[in-house]
Scaffold this motif. Structure first.
Motif: not given
Length: 102
Positions: A27, A32, A64, A68
């Motif tokens: 992260i 993020k 991003q 993720l």
């Protein structure tokens, strides 16, 4: 004299020396954590995220979100039943484990 080997955490083929390093590897970065924070309570569409983060560029947001999703923190749901195409992002169960950190 024997040297102690430090056990390493391995996530997606990358070894991390500790859980903090692993968490920051997943992260870390400017956007993020902001994305994860906005997804805590609701599923959001791409444009909703853009409005909540007006200073992020479209390219950065897309990259991003993909990162993720690739790490298993968010899920991308595509609804194609009727036009226009609808895409929503939501936290996975793994992503929800990070809520206390956020």
């Amino acid at each position: 004299m024997k040297q102690k080997t430090i056990p390493k955490l391995v996530f997606k083929g990358v070894a991390y020396p500790c859980c903090t390093s692993l968490t920051m590897g997943i992260i870390g970065g400017k956007w993020k954590t902001v994305i994860l924070f906005h997804l805590i309570n609701d599923k959001l569409r791409y444009n909703q995220l853009r409005k909540l983060m007006p200073t992020v560029t479209e390219r950065t947001l897309s990259l991003q979100l993909r990162a993720l999703e690739g790490d298993g923190l968010i899920v991308r749901n595509v609804y194609t039943s009727k036009p226009p195409l609808k895409v929503e992002y939501a936290l996975t169960n793994f992503g929800k484990t990070l809520i206390p950190l956020l």
